[in-house]
Design a protein around this motif. Structure first.
Motif, PDB file in Angstrom:
ATOM      1  N   PRO A  18      17.907  -7.393 -17.671  1.00  0.00           N
ATOM      2  CA  PRO A  18      17.993  -6.147 -18.596  1.00  0.00           C
ATOM      3  C   PRO A  18      17.117  -6.452 -19.758  1.00  0.00           C
ATOM      4  CG  PRO A  18      20.318  -7.042 -18.413  1.00  0.00           C
ATOM      5  CD  PRO A  18      19.434  -7.946 -17.906  1.00  0.00           C
ATOM      6  N   GLY A  19      16.361  -5.262 -19.832  1.00  0.00           N
ATOM      7  CA  GLY A  19      15.361  -5.290 -21.029  1.00  0.00           C
ATOM      8  C   GLY A  19      13.853  -5.827 -20.493  1.00  0.00           C
ATOM      9  N   VAL A  20      13.987  -6.429 -19.293  1.00  0.00           N
ATOM     10  CA  VAL A  20      12.596  -6.983 -18.867  1.00  0.00           C
ATOM     11  C   VAL A  20      12.124  -6.084 -17.542  1.00  0.00           C
ATOM     12  CG1 VAL A  20      11.452  -8.791 -17.631  1.00  0.00           C
ATOM     13  CG2 VAL A  20      13.130  -9.273 -19.387  1.00  0.00           C
ATOM     14  N   ILE A  21      11.059  -5.530 -17.987  1.00  0.00           N
ATOM     15  CA  ILE A  21      10.646  -4.274 -16.979  1.00  0.00           C
ATOM     16  C   ILE A  21       9.752  -4.950 -15.846  1.00  0.00           C
ATOM     17  CG2 ILE A  21       9.405  -1.907 -16.923  1.00  0.00           C
ATOM     18  CD1 ILE A  21      11.627  -2.294 -18.824  1.00  0.00           C
ATOM     19  N   PRO A  22       9.657  -4.372 -14.614  1.00  0.00           N
ATOM     20  CA  PRO A  22       9.100  -5.125 -13.434  1.00  0.00           C
ATOM     21  C   PRO A  22       7.478  -4.792 -13.767  1.00  0.00           C
ATOM     22  CG  PRO A  22      10.899  -3.874 -12.709  1.00  0.00           C
ATOM     23  CD  PRO A  22      10.967  -3.421 -14.201  1.00  0.00           C
ATOM     24  N   SER A  23       6.613  -5.705 -13.442  1.00  0.00           N
ATOM     25  CA  SER A  23       5.226  -5.770 -13.678  1.00  0.00           C
ATOM     26  C   SER A  23       4.596  -4.436 -13.234  1.00  0.00           C
ATOM     27  CB  SER A  23       4.596  -6.983 -13.175  1.00  0.00           C
ATOM     28  OG  SER A  23       4.642  -6.907 -11.795  1.00  0.00           O
ATOM     29  N   HIS A  24       5.047  -3.788 -12.252  1.00  0.00           N
ATOM     30  CA  HIS A  24       4.467  -2.704 -11.728  1.00  0.00           C
ATOM     31  C   HIS A  24       4.871  -1.459 -12.531  1.00  0.00           C
ATOM     32  CE1 HIS A  24       8.390  -3.080  -9.355  1.00  0.00           C
ATOM     33  NE2 HIS A  24       8.200  -1.840  -9.649  1.00  0.00           N
ATOM     34  N   ASP A  25       5.749  -1.676 -13.268  1.00  0.00           N
ATOM     35  CA  ASP A  25       6.220  -0.344 -14.180  1.00  0.00           C
ATOM     36  C   ASP A  25       5.686  -0.531 -15.524  1.00  0.00           C
ATOM     37  OD1 ASP A  25       9.580  -0.085 -13.074  1.00  0.00           O
ATOM     38  OD2 ASP A  25       7.656   0.948 -12.367  1.00  0.00           O
ATOM     39  N   PHE A  78       5.614   1.276 -21.292  1.00  0.00           N
ATOM     40  CA  PHE A  78       6.024   2.057 -19.983  1.00  0.00           C
ATOM     41  C   PHE A  78       5.249   3.402 -19.631  1.00  0.00           C
ATOM     42  CE2 PHE A  78       9.564   0.310 -22.604  1.00  0.00           C
ATOM     43  CZ  PHE A  78      10.418   0.004 -21.587  1.00  0.00           C
ATOM     44  N   PRO A  79       4.724   3.211 -18.243  1.00  0.00           N
ATOM     45  CA  PRO A  79       3.481   4.315 -17.989  1.00  0.00           C
ATOM     46  C   PRO A  79       4.284   5.696 -18.007  1.00  0.00           C
ATOM     47  CG  PRO A  79       4.694   2.907 -16.118  1.00  0.00           C
ATOM     48  CD  PRO A  79       5.170   2.451 -17.077  1.00  0.00           C
ATOM     49  N   SER A  80       5.789   5.897 -17.825  1.00  0.00           N
ATOM     50  CA  SER A  80       6.184   7.097 -17.883  1.00  0.00           C
ATOM     51  C   SER A  80       7.914   7.041 -18.635  1.00  0.00           C
ATOM     52  CB  SER A  80       6.315   8.001 -16.417  1.00  0.00           C
ATOM     53  OG  SER A  80       7.178   6.840 -15.667  1.00  0.00           O
ATOM     54  N   MET A  81       8.246   8.469 -18.764  1.00  0.00           N
ATOM     55  CA  MET A  81       9.964   8.387 -19.174  1.00  0.00           C
ATOM     56  C   MET A  81      10.585   7.832 -18.033  1.00  0.00           C
ATOM     57  SD  MET A  81      10.855   8.807 -22.177  1.00  0.00           S
ATOM     58  CE  MET A  81      12.484   9.301 -21.580  1.00  0.00           C
ATOM     59  N   GLU A  82      10.319   8.180 -16.956  1.00  0.00           N
ATOM     60  CA  GLU A  82      11.211   7.618 -15.614  1.00  0.00           C
ATOM     61  C   GLU A  82      11.003   6.187 -15.700  1.00  0.00           C
ATOM     62  OE1 GLU A  82       8.953   7.898 -11.901  1.00  0.00           O
ATOM     63  OE2 GLU A  82      10.846   8.034 -10.657  1.00  0.00           O
ATOM     64  N   ALA A  83       9.957   5.400 -15.839  1.00  0.00           N
ATOM     65  CA  ALA A  83      10.145   4.003 -16.066  1.00  0.00           C
ATOM     66  C   ALA A  83      11.211   3.702 -17.233  1.00  0.00           C
ATOM     67  CB  ALA A  83       8.792   3.343 -16.333  1.00  0.00           C
ATOM     68  N   VAL A  84      11.169   4.319 -18.291  1.00  0.00           N
ATOM     69  CA  VAL A  84      12.269   3.979 -19.244  1.00  0.00           C
ATOM     70  C   VAL A  84      13.570   4.020 -18.916  1.00  0.00           C
ATOM     71  CG1 VAL A  84      12.847   4.680 -21.715  1.00  0.00           C
ATOM     72  CG2 VAL A  84      10.735   4.856 -21.130  1.00  0.00           C
TER      73      VAL A  84
END
Length: 219
Positions: A18-25, A78-84
């Protein structure tokens, strides 16, 4: 971005905590404690907005206002709200995995383990928050359920593996573990859409029914 345009990606074996975003995101950056804190703050804010929102959409500006950051800062990580939103639901899924594992600890017998599983299933955070999120981002949440359906089934199979072993030993024949796990998952998802009525929860009523069936098969 409209609600219908948001989609949850299928789960993979490379999901992060949790709280760690995949590198492609998330755009490439050097490790930075302040950045990690900002990411956590944004994810917390997005979750709070989803839980307390009164209309069927979460906007970047609302998340920024709640997190106390600029839109530029949000889109830096975050590249987008979808990623959030994906970060929010990934955290929720991981928390549920960990909470279920914790609920299973200390269960010395299969009977105790099954009872603990059903008790946890009645009021777990994934079902409760999923019901709240469904009113805000319905298309996204439904896609999340669909894309993670197999993960949910595997979660049940892992939790109940010793229980299934005991049942099979008692009745002398294999049980359809996948069918039982899928039934449990579908029960939880249905309660996300239609909250259970007051009284004894269906999951606990199922336990009583299964106990009767097993007693009959043993005799």
């Amino acid at each position: 971005m409209t609600v219908s345009a948001r989609r949850a990606r299928p789960s993979s074996g490379n999901d992060r905590p949790p709280g760690v975003i995949p590198s492609h995101d998330v755009r490439a950056r050097r490790p930075d404690p302040r950045a990690a804190k900002t990411i956590e703050n944004i994810v917390n804010a997005a979750q709070n907005v989803m839980m307390n929102h009164g209309t069927p959409r979460v906007t970047a500006q609302e998340v920024c206002d709640s997190a106390g950051v600029s839109r530029g800062t949000l889109y830096r990580y975050f590249p987008s709200m979808e990623a959030v939103l994906e970060a929010v639901v990934l955290r929720l899924r991981t928390e549920t995995d960990e909470e279920l594992n914790h609920a299973m600890k200390g269960c010395e017998t299969p009977t105790e383990r099954f009872a603990a599983f059903l008790k946890y299933s009645v009021s777990n955070n994934e079902t409760r928050r999923g019901s709240q999120f469904l009113h805000v981002e319905p298309a996204f949440v439904i896609q999340y359920f669909q894309s993670n359906f197999e993960h949910f089934i595997q979660r049940v199979l892992t939790a109940l593996d010793p229980v299934f072993d005991a049942w099979e030993a008692d009745i002398g024949t294999p049980v359809d573990r996948a069918a039982i796990a899928e039934m449990m998952v579908r029960l939880a998802l249905s309660e996300t859409v239609v909250p259970p009525a007051e009284g004894k929860p269906l999951a606990l009523r199922l336990q009583s029914t299964i106990d009767v069936i097993l007693d009959a098969l043993r005799s």
